[in-house]
Structure formats: structure tokens, C-alpha cells
Write an enzyme that holds these catalytic residues in place. Structure first.
Site, PDB file in Angstrom:
ATOM      1  N   GLY A   1      39.201  35.222  40.122  1.00 53.15           N
ATOM      2  CA  GLY A   1      38.905  36.407  38.909  1.00 53.15           C
ATOM      3  C   GLY A   1      40.313  37.489  39.557  1.00 53.15           C
ATOM      4  O   GLY A   1      40.958  37.743  38.684  1.00 53.15           O
TER       5      GLY A   1
ATOM      6  N   TRP B   1      43.739  35.829  38.838  1.00 51.81           N
ATOM      7  CA  TRP B   1      43.808  35.697  37.255  1.00 51.81           C
ATOM      8  C   TRP B   1      44.583  36.727  36.748  1.00 51.81           C
ATOM      9  O   TRP B   1      45.449  36.577  35.843  1.00 51.81           O
ATOM     10  CB  TRP B   1      42.143  35.502  36.509  1.00 51.81           C
ATOM     11  N   HIS B   2      44.177  37.978  37.649  1.00 49.50           N
ATOM     12  CA  HIS B   2      44.889  39.178  36.932  1.00 49.50           C
ATOM     13  C   HIS B   2      46.499  39.338  37.424  1.00 49.50           C
ATOM     14  O   HIS B   2      47.222  39.860  36.728  1.00 49.50           O
ATOM     15  CB  HIS B   2      44.433  40.475  37.495  1.00 49.50           C
ATOM     16  N   GLY B   3      47.076  38.692  38.453  1.00 50.18           N
ATOM     17  CA  GLY B   3      48.382  38.546  38.520  1.00 50.18           C
ATOM     18  C   GLY B   3      48.826  37.659  39.681  1.00 50.18           C
ATOM     19  O   GLY B   3      47.928  37.511  40.699  1.00 50.18           O
TER      20      GLY B   3
ATOM     21  N   PHE C   1      48.970  40.567  32.184  1.00 45.38           N
ATOM     22  CA  PHE C   1      48.239  39.607  32.985  1.00 45.38           C
ATOM     23  C   PHE C   1      48.235  38.521  31.553  1.00 45.38           C
ATOM     24  O   PHE C   1      47.466  37.486  32.124  1.00 45.38           O
ATOM     25  CB  PHE C   1      46.768  39.847  32.980  1.00 45.38           C
TER      26      PHE C   1
END
Lengths: 403, 482
Positions: free
Chosen positions: B315, B318-320, B482
Site C-alpha cells: 500500500g 502504491w503511493h509512489g 500517485f
């Protein structure tokens, strides 16, 4: 849809929604007008309480393009913070008398937003710090100018956002002369050279200001064609002038316009398209003789030559009035190659004219972390202080010499 | 667009929305319109094939199709989002190895950086595609009409930064005969205005302070450091929930509903509650398509802890594509594990278990959760781990307040936050049963409902107020990156 009610009570119930939907147009109109008036008054009061919408500080001027609004309280939050009143003489400064008191040594600062310093409180601008430092140094040293002892230093800040060197020359002639100053400090910034002259083919989309060029005889000449073409925008308009000076709602909307113009390319394109459209229709409606009369014809200029000519003109005019003329260059803290080349050309040229030339770049780099000296593009209080230190040292040096 | 939409014949409306969505997306970078189209075509094909194949007889083929769909979607996401990060990380490891083994050949290995621009919203629509093919594989009915599926994938109010939609909810709306509803329209306008206020007035003004704080960590005092850490957590909340409100409001203008993403996250008494209230469309996606397939809460305690950690680290990633996002995810994962362990532990100790239902316990949980979020937010926001540690050091050692506190006092944040708090208080007050029953309040609300002209003036006034309070430079939405 009409319905038949069986009793009086039902009739009342049925009548209720009908009354709500059938409002007369004049009632709706009056309610709307009332709401609009209440909203305007409430917003103006609320904005005044929060010091919002007080960022408008310039008004059109037919000669210089724009000038500060006299006596306007400006709260600046776009970068840094300040909340001060512009002077009655349209300066980002305290009030100064035109008549110079005896024993006072007056220094005029000319420049753009870096000199104006709206990003910091007035007391932190390099002009005010310079004045304070020079006056403090009087306690331990004595200075003389033209053989006369100096009792007090007075620094007057003529800096105005967006001004080019050319506008500063015109400002010097129109405004500075009256103050009988002893020294003139001109702050040079990267954009000045581009802003000084106009590529004739870009006249239609050019910013509204006077431009300069070197004519066929080699003399510096002013091109006022963009000012003339926008004469209607620059003309005094009591309604808009009132709003500009007093309305915070106007200030907020104007600030949004400026912010979008600076940051949003699509908005800029839309604006220039609308401007182009209005200019085209204005030209089409103008009498035939006036359409081209204001536009001088000259070839595209080498911008740095125009800047040099302006500096030479400044040097000649200040020398004629026995004023000390100095140039201070905004630090090239981002290592911009264009500014680097400009400094390399302007430094020897200025020195050949016997003009003091201070490049702030080495001093700023020597001070360490550059983020302390700037907010984003403009000086922080520390940056102003560094610039003031350099000028203080220069004046002390110069004035002790003339003892 | 809204006018065109509602004046167009009913059967044409979704096509209009589809065209508008593609125009909206291609406005940023026209070529990437083809990317979203290609992803849509492939996923539509996979979904409809999965839907056609019988689950009893073609089990292996269905599984292969699902796996190839997952590989395709995750591959696209990895290529556009993580390629340079993976290459850089690999090279750094090789260089470290080279330095350790004193091998100049290893230390000198270079690779060209891929010149890939991250497509806007790819993390969001890829997750929607994955959800679609997995759910069809699990037995949901596939969307059989390509324009419907294309609209689900490209729907502009949620295209760039979510909320991550569920196709079952969206698809049912496509089949409804959507009529213009004044209440929806008004609700939409209200949400857009609220979102603008949150984003522009609150989020962006806080962003300036936070930006200053994180750029000048070395010069911060203790109070400054806390302000910067707290400021970022609230900035990201106002920025993202503002975007969600604008997206949901825009969808409502066209008669559609997209899911809510936030539910008062800062009143959560522990991290588990927080993730039920924060970025809900992502957290439920991670739960349904990562945590549960990994085994979820079943299995040994260590397996559950492992599943939580994997879910949160991914997770974070996933943001960056950066290690501080991974660290942020791991920190949250560790927090969730420890939070669960702590609650299990105190349930076994009678005196502590006895005070658990008390308000004091609840509020201390809220405060602890918020403090945890401030630290986690610092990991998220700081450029690198050393900046994070410096910020924490500044927060925990005493130094007098510096420039940042002064900037906060000079900004409009105090007034705008007070106004927002008053607005929330007002809404809560109006929702109270005694207020609902109050005749004067009811007649005032009825007058408001029937006075379109008054509402228009109110919204115009609010718009001017937002403009007035807006900072000089509007920052892009944080979640756009993102």
C-alpha cells in the site's frame, strides 16, 4: 395541476406549495438584490477583518505603465508576509518631505520587486536596514559628502514591482529629481534586459510599459507605442480607481487574475486571445490615420546593448547632478547562465563609466544555505540584510573617501 | 457540459460522458488517451471472456486468463510507475556490492534512465481493472456493453485520483433511467464548493507552511516541528478529501454516485479504525484484493502479522516509487500489528480491560493515533529518511519557536479553520433531533430549499471568499502524483 379539495383544511394544505413556487418576479428580483448587497457588505467587512484581498497595490500610469496606489494598505501573502501602508507619494516607504533637511544625505533606491520588498515588513527591506546601519555608524565615524558633514542618512525606496531599467530611468526623471538625492542605487535583475526593449513583431502581445531602442543615429529612444495602443486601459477611471483603492473583493479577484496569469499557461493564452481580439476591434474602429502613427519602426535590438545604453544614460544624468550612482545586481543564486553572461558584460561596462558595481552573488554564496536568504524568488529578511550590508560597506567606503 | 448532458436525449448521455472523460484525460497528454483505451479494450475482452467461460468446465483456462490479466495490469503499472525506481534501486545495490567487493567493474555499471512520464491516475484505474477481472472471475456478471465498460474505466470525476469505484455499483447506475433531480444537483454543487474550500483555502494554505517547514528543518524550533508534522497530516486530508468532494459533487451533477473516501478519520481511537475511515476505497480494495487473498486474519498469529505487513508495505509502495513510501507503509503495518497486540494484551489484564469502555481510554486512543499519524506523515512527506529523523529530533528536543510559528500567525489558516469548524458544528447542530423538529428551523430550511436565487448568491459569495483566501499559487492535488 388543479386538484379539488374536499375541505377547507385540505385547501390550505394544498395552497402552501403553490404559494412557494409562484413567487412574483419582482419579489425574486428584490430578494436577489438584497442578498447581493448583504453579501458584498459582509464579504468586504470579513475580508477587512482577515486582511484578505489587500494585495492590489498597482494602478495604471500613462507614462510608466503602472505605479503604486497612494496611501494603500497592502497585505502581502503571495510570498512571505507584510502588512504596510504605501506612502502618499506612492512609495513602498514611510513619508519623506520633498525638501531635503540640512545635513541629511539622501539615497534613492531604484529597482523592481526585489527593492520594493513586499515579501518582508518595511523595516526589514534592504533600504530600511541600510538607513539604520548607516545612521548607527554615524555614532563612531564621521562622513562627509561634497565637503559637508553628514548628520543623518535618509534612504528612499522607489522600487516598484515589474519595473525595467528603462522604466526606472523615466521614474528617476519624473519622481526622484524632486527629492534632491545625493546618491542613486539601481538594482539590476535578470529580467530587466528583456523588459527594456521590445521585439517589434511582439508588439501586440507586449506588456504595457515604455520600451527603449537605439535609433539609427545611435541614440537611446523611447518606444511608447504599447502605452499609446493601451491608452484606454491606462486612462483614469474614477469607478475602477475607487474599487482598486478601496474594495477588497476587487483586490481578491485581481490577485486571482495575477496569480493565474503568472502560473497558468492556459489562462495566459485565453487572456492574450481576448486581448488580441479587443485590440483588433479597437484598431479596426480607430480612424485610419491613427492606426500606425504611434508605432516607430526599428530593427530587433540586441537587448544587452539597450541596457548598457540605459546605464550610460543613468550615469550621465546622475553625474550632471553630482549624485553618486551605483548598480547592485540581484544574486544569481540559481546559477542562471543568462544572468551570468549579463553580469559578465555589465560589470566592465559600468566600471568603464566609473559606476560602482556590486554583484551580490559571491556574498550570498559565501553566506551558506541559500534557502535562508530567499522565500521563493525574493529576498527573505536575511537576504535583505545581506544586500544592505554590501551597500552599507560601499557607502561607508565612498563617503569616508570624500572626507 | 452539464447543460449539454441534461438537454441531450437519454440514450446519448453516457456517450457524451464517455467523450467528455476522454477529452478531459487527453487534455493533459493526448497520447495517454490511447493507453487508457488499450487497457480498457484488453480488460473488457478478459472480463467478457471470463464471464462467458463456464466456471465448472474451464477452470484452468479461466485461471490462466485471470493471471494474464493481472500480469498485464500490474505490468503496465510497474512499467509506468516503478521502472526507473526499480532500475535505480538495482543499480544502487550493485554499486554497494561493487564498493563492498572492491570491484571497479561492478561500481561502474550504469543503465540509461527510462524517459517515462507517469500517466495521471494510472494507479487508480489499474486497481479498478484488477477489481473488475477478479470479481468477474469470482462470479460477478461481466459488463457486456463496451461503452458502458469504457465509461466505468474513464469516468472523469473519479478518473485521476479516485475514489476507486466498484463496477457493480457503477454499472447498476448506467442501467437506471437517470432523471434530473434537483436535490442531487444541489448536493453536487454543495460538495464541489465544500471540496474547493477544503482544497484551496485549507489544504493549499497549510501546504505553504508545511513546505516551508520541511524545506527548513534545520532552522525549526520545537513548536515549529510539531506544526509542520501536524500541518502535513491535515494538509493531505483537506487536499485529498477536497478532491474527493469535488469528484463526488461533479458525478452528482450528472446523476451518478461515487463512493465516499473519508469518514471523520481523526476521531479514530486506533489504527484499525483509522483505516476504516481514511481513503476507504483504497483500504477496502487492499483488504479485498490483497489482504484476504494472502490469507487475511485466518491462520497463525505470525501469518496474520505477515499479511498485514505485506498489505501495508505494498500500500505504501502504491503511493509512489520511493523508499520513504515503503517505510511509511511498513510503519503503518507495524502500527497495526502492535495496536492489535496491545488490545489483545490488555483484554487479558482485568483492571485495564475494565477501563477500556471509558471515555478517557477512548480519547487517549484518539490522541495516540493522531500522534502516530504525525510521525507516519513525516515519513511520507520528508524527502528522505534523514530529514524524517531530523524533524523528529527537532520535535523532541526543546528549541524556541522560529519563523514557521510566525508564518502561521500571519497566514489565514486560523480564520479558515475556525470557519470550517463552525460550519461542521452548524451541520451537527442542524442534524440534532430537536432541531429537526423545530418549526422555525424547518421553515428556514424550506425557504432555503425554495430560494434558488438566494442559494446562487450564497454560492457566488462563497466562491469569492475562496478566491480571497486562496494562496498566490494553487498547488496540484497531492494524490495526482500517485
Amino acid at each position: 395541476m388543479p386538484t379539488i379539495a374536499s375541505s377547507a383544511s385540505e385547501q390550505i394544505v394544498m395552497a402552501e406549495p403553490l404559494r412557494q413556487t409562484r413567487r412574483s418576479w419582482w419579489r425574486v428580483g428584490l430578494e436577489t438584490l438584497g442578498c447581493v448587497l448583504i453579501a458584498i457588505v459582509a464579504l468586504e467587512c470579513f475580508f477587512a477583518f482577515c486582511r484578505v484581498g489587500q494585495g492590489e497595490f498597482l494602478e495604471p500610469d500613462s507614462e510608466l505603465g503602472c505605479v503604486h496606489i497612494a496611501n494603500k494598505v497592502v497585505t502581502w501573502r503571495m510570498e512571505g508576509y507584510s502588512n504596510d501602508r504605501l506612502s502618499a507619494a506612492r512609495l513602498r516607504d514611510t513619508e519623506h518631505t520633498l525638501l531635503k533637511p540640512k545635513g541629511v544625505y539622501r539615497i534613492a533606491l531604484l529597482g523592481d520587486s526585489a527593492t520594493e520588498g513586499l515579501q518582508v515588513p518595511l523595516a526589514d527591506t534592504y533600504g530600511k536596514v541600510l538607513e539604520k546601519q548607516l545612521n548607527q555608524s554615524l555614532k563612531s565615524k564621521s562622513f562627509r559628502s561634497g565637503g559637508k558633514a553628514i548628520d543623518r542618512f535618509e534612504v528612499i525606496n522607489f522600487g516598484c514591482s515589474s519595473y525595467s531599467t528603462g522604466q526606472e530611468l523615466l521614474q528617476y526623471r519624473r519622481e526622484v529629481a524632486a527629492y534632491n538625492v545625493d546618491a542613486v542605487v539601481l538594482m539590476y535583475n535578470r529580467g530587466d534586459t528583456v523588459e527594456n526593449t521590445l521585439e517589434p513583431s511582439k508588439r501586440a502581445s507586449a506588456e504595457i510599459r515604455p520600451y527603449f531602442y537605439i535609433d539609427s543615429t545611435g541614440n537611446l529612444a523611447v518606444d511608447r507605442s504599447v502605452l499609446t495602443a493601451n491608452a484606454s486601459k491606462l486612462a483614469k477611471n474614477p469607478f475602477w480607481d475607487f474599487l482598486r483603492a478601496h474594495s477588497r473583493i476587487y483586490g481578491a479577484l485581481s490577485q486571482m487574475n495575477m496569480s493565474l496569469s503568472l502560473n497558468e499557461s492556459r489562462y495566459r493564452k485565453l487572456r492574450s486571445w481576448i486581448d488580441q481580439l479587443s485590440k483588433t476591434s479597437a484598431v479596426a474602429n480607430a480612424p485610419a490615420g491613427l492606426r500606425t502613427a504611434a508605432e516607430p519602426t526599428y530593427a530587433t535590438q540586441e537587448p544587452l546593448n539597450v541596457t548598457c545604453a540605459l546605464i550610460a544614460q543613468f550615469a550621465a544624468e546622475t553625474r550632471a547632478k553630482h549624485q553618486l550612482f551605483s548598480i547592485i545586481v540581484f544574486p544569481n543564486w540559481v546559477g542562471d547562465p543568462i544572468l551570468h553572461r549579463q553580469i559578465a558584460a555589465l560589470k566592465p561596462f559600468s566600471q568603464s563609466l566609473n559606476v560602482n558595481f556590486i554583484d551580490l552573488t559571491p556574498v550570498f554564496f559565501a553566506s551558506g544555505d541559500q534557502r535562508k536568504n530567499f522565500f521563493e524568488y525574493h529576498f527573505s529578511p536575511l537576504g535583505h540584510s545581506l544586500a544592505a550590508d554590501q551597500l552599507t560597506a560601499m557607502f561607508q567606503n565612498q563617503l569616508l573617501k570624500t572626507k | 457540459m452539464v447543460l449539454l448532458y441534461w438537454t441531450a436525449p437519454d440514450r446519448l448521455r453516457k456517450y457524451l460522458l464517455l467523450v467528455a472523460s476522454y477529452v478531459f484525460y487527453m487534455n493533459w497528454m493526448p497520447a495517454y488517451g490511447l493507453l487508457i483505451l488499450a487497457l480498457t479494450v484488453v480488460n473488457y475482452f478478459i472480463g467478457s471472456t471470463l464471464g462467458r467461460l463456464s466456471s465448472a468446465t474451464k477452470k484452468v483456462l479461466r485461471k490462466r486468463l485471470l493471471v494474464s490479466g493481472l500480469v498485464f495490469n500490474i505490468g503496465c503499472l510497474c512499467f509506468f510507475k516503478y521502472a526507473n525506481f526499480l532500475i535505480d534501486s538495482f543499480l544502487q545495490s550493485v554499486h554497494c556490492l561493487g564498493a563492498f567487493a572492491q570491484s571497479p567493474a561492478l561500481a561502474a555499471i550504469q543503465a540509461p534512465a527510462l524517459n517515462v512520464i507517469l500517466p495521471l491516475g494510472i494507479s487508480f484505474f489499474t486497481f479498478e481493472f484488477i477489481h473488475y477481472i477478479v470479481d468477474v472471475y469470482r462470479g460477478s456478471n461481466a459488463i457486456t456493453n463496451f461503452p458502458d465498460f469504457a465509461l466505468f474505466a474513464a469516468f472523469f470525476p473519479s478518473q485521476i485520483a479516485g475514489p476507486i469505484k466498484r463496477f457493480q455499483d457503477f454499472h447498476t447506475q448506467l442501467y437506471k433511467h437517470i432523471k434530473f433531480a434537483d436535490a442531487d444537483f444541489r448536493g453536487g454543487i454543495f460538495l464541489i464548493m465544500q471540496g474547493l474550500y477544503k482544497k484551496v483555502v485549507l489544504g493549499d494554505n497549510m501546504g505553504i507552511l508545511v513546505g516551508y517547514g520541511f524545506a527548513h528543518i534545520a532552522q525549526l524550533g520545537t513548536l515549529d516541528a510539531w506544526l509542520a508534522m501536524a500541518g502535513f497530516q491535515f494538509q493531505i486530508f483537506f487536499d485529498f478529501s477536497g478532491y474527493t468532494d469535488i469528484g463526488r459533487g461533479s458525478a452528482m451533477l450528472f446523476g451518478y454516485k461515487v463512493p465516499e473516501n473519508f469518514d471523520w478519520p481523526f476521531i479514530a481511537a486506533n489504527l484499525t479504525q483509522f483505516w476504516h475511515r481514511w481513503h476507504m476505497s483504497l483500504s477496502t480494495w487492499l483488504r479485498d484484493y490483497l489482504f484476504i487473498p494472502l490469507g487475511g486474519s485466518r491462520g497463525t498469529p505470525w501469518a496474520v502479522r505477515r499479511n498485514v505487513m505485506i498489505t501495508m508495505v505494498l500500500g505504501g509502495l502504491w503511493h509512489g516509487a520511493a523508499w520513504h513510501y515503503v517505510a511509511w507503509g511498513a510503519f503503518h503495518g507495524a502500527g497495526l500489528v502492535l495496536s492489535k497486540e496491545w488490545h489483545d494484551f490488555i483484554s487479558t489484564i482485568k483492571p485495564l480491560a475494565a477501563i477500556r469502555p471509558s471515555k478517557l481510554w477512548h480519547y487517549s486512543g484518539v490522541v495516540t493515533t493522531i500522534l502516530f499519524l504525525f510521525v507516519a506523515g513525516t515519513l511520507f512527506r520528508a524527502d528522505n529518511l534523514s530529514d524524517t529523523f531530523l524533524m523528529l529530533q527537532k520535535a523532541l528536543t526543546f528549541a524556541p519557536a522560529g519563523q514557521m510559528t510566525q508564518q502561521l500567525l500571519q497566514s489565514t489558516c486560523g480564520v479558515s479553520l475556525t470557519l470550517y469548524a463552525l460550519f461542521l458544528l452548524g451541520r451537527w447542530w442542524l442534524d440534532q433531533p430537536q432541531m429537526q423538529a423545530n418549526a422555525s428551523v424547518a421553515s428556514l430550511l424550506a425557504w432555503w430549499d425554495n430560494s434558488q436565487h438566494v442559494r446562487a448568491v450564497t454560492y457566488a459569495t462563497l466562491a469569492v471568499a475562496i478566491i480571497g483566501f486562496a494562496p498566490g499559487k494553487i498547488a496540484p492535488f497531492i494524490y495526482f502524483q500517485f
